[in-house]
Design an enzyme around this catalytic site. Structure first.
Site, PDB file in Angstrom:
ATOM      1  CG  HIS A 106      25.341  19.625  61.247  1.00 53.01           C
ATOM      2  ND1 HIS A 106      24.415  20.610  60.998  1.00 53.01           N
ATOM      3  CD2 HIS A 106      24.857  18.511  60.655  1.00 53.01           C
ATOM      4  CE1 HIS A 106      23.416  20.119  60.295  1.00 53.01           C
ATOM      5  NE2 HIS A 106      23.661  18.833  60.054  1.00 53.01           N
ATOM      6  CG  HIS A 108      25.961  14.306  58.702  1.00 51.77           C
ATOM      7  ND1 HIS A 108      24.866  13.774  59.352  1.00 51.77           N
ATOM      8  CD2 HIS A 108      25.558  15.522  58.233  1.00 51.77           C
ATOM      9  CE1 HIS A 108      23.848  14.626  59.267  1.00 51.77           C
ATOM     10  NE2 HIS A 108      24.243  15.684  58.596  1.00 51.77           N
TER      11      HIS A 108
HETATM   12  P1  AMP Z   1      21.120  17.743  58.505  1.00 49.27           P
HETATM   13  O1  AMP Z   1      20.074  17.079  57.647  1.00 49.27           O
HETATM   14  O2  AMP Z   1      22.485  17.741  57.854  1.00 49.27           O
HETATM   15  O3  AMP Z   1      20.696  19.127  58.961  1.00 49.27           O
HETATM   16  O4  AMP Z   1      21.294  16.806  59.755  1.00 49.27           O
HETATM   17  C1  AMP Z   1      20.794  17.080  61.026  1.00 49.27           C
HETATM   18  C2  AMP Z   1      21.117  15.867  61.861  1.00 49.27           C
HETATM   19  O5  AMP Z   1      20.971  16.218  63.211  1.00 49.27           O
HETATM   20  C3  AMP Z   1      20.218  14.663  61.587  1.00 49.27           C
HETATM   21  O6  AMP Z   1      21.004  13.549  61.192  1.00 49.27           O
HETATM   22  C4  AMP Z   1      19.522  14.434  62.933  1.00 49.27           C
HETATM   23  O7  AMP Z   1      19.323  13.061  63.220  1.00 49.27           O
HETATM   24  C5  AMP Z   1      20.482  15.099  63.899  1.00 49.27           C
HETATM   25  N1  AMP Z   1      19.885  15.597  65.131  1.00 49.27           N
HETATM   26  C6  AMP Z   1      18.806  16.422  65.243  1.00 49.27           C
HETATM   27  N2  AMP Z   1      18.566  16.701  66.537  1.00 49.27           N
HETATM   28  C7  AMP Z   1      19.521  16.061  67.258  1.00 49.27           C
HETATM   29  C8  AMP Z   1      19.819  15.964  68.653  1.00 49.27           C
HETATM   30  N3  AMP Z   1      19.068  16.589  69.561  1.00 49.27           N
HETATM   31  N4  AMP Z   1      20.867  15.204  69.032  1.00 49.27           N
HETATM   32  C9  AMP Z   1      21.622  14.567  68.113  1.00 49.27           C
HETATM   33  N5  AMP Z   1      21.399  14.628  66.787  1.00 49.27           N
HETATM   34  C10 AMP Z   1      20.367  15.360  66.360  1.00 49.27           C
END
Ligand code: AMP
Ligand code: ZN
Length: 144
Positions: A106, A108
């Site tokens: 993903h 950001h």
């Molecule tokens: P990463 O540290 O790059 O793996 O980021 C994962 C991101 O996913 C974090 O910023 C979380 O806040 C976000 N996240 C986790 N679960 C959800 C969810 N159910 N809906 C939206 N965002 C999420």
């Protein structure tokens, strides 16, 4: 013939992509989805994901890149317009050492404001030019 999308039952982003978990959706097509991050760095912080499960960028077919960049441009512009942001950071974490928590690739999209006081990582100088050139040579060797 339609190709089946790879999903992982234990993956929250696969659940969001299949509709079995909720999200604040911003964009959706056959291959890509964008939705608001549940814990934003700034309001409007969005995530862009391929619907198919790839743990990180190294597992992703590069052909998906063109579509992912187009969606990042469209959603990024819309996020900036809606939040009246002055800038936008786009970044990706790969592997836990880099801060990855959800192991479904993903990107950001973080709207930035001139006065938001967020600081990016500190940068450091190489010890000397030789060290820098040697490391560049090591990386080129890995590229083959
Ligand atoms: P990463 O540290 O790059 O793996 O980021 C994962 C991101 O996913 C974090 O910023 C979380 O806040 C976000 N996240 C986790 N679960 C959800 C969810 N159910 N809906 C939206 N965002 C999420
Ligand atoms: Zn997944």
């Amino acid at each position: 013939m339609e190709t089946a999308i790879i999903t992982r039952p234990d993956c929250i982003f696969c659940s969001i992509a299949s509709g079995s978990a909720p999200c604040a959706e911003l964009y959706a097509d056959d291959e890509i989805l964008a939705f608001l991050d549940i814990a934003p760095v700034n309001r409007g912080h969005a995530l862009v994901i391929p619907r198919a499960h790839y743990a990180n960028i190294f597992e992703m077919p590069p052909e998906l890149g063109t579509k992912l960049i187009r969606v990042q441009q469209q959603v990024g512009q819309a996020v900036m317009d809606a939040t009246k942001a002055n800038g936008l950071n786009i970044y990706m974490n790969n592997f836990s050492a880099a801060g990855q928590v959800v192991f479904h690739a993903h990107w950001h999209l973080i709207p930035r404001f001139t006065d938001d006081n967020l600081r990016l990582w500190p940068q450091h100088a190489y010890a000397n030019l030789d060290e820098m050139l040697q490391l560049a040579a090591d990386i080129r060797q890995q590229l083959g």
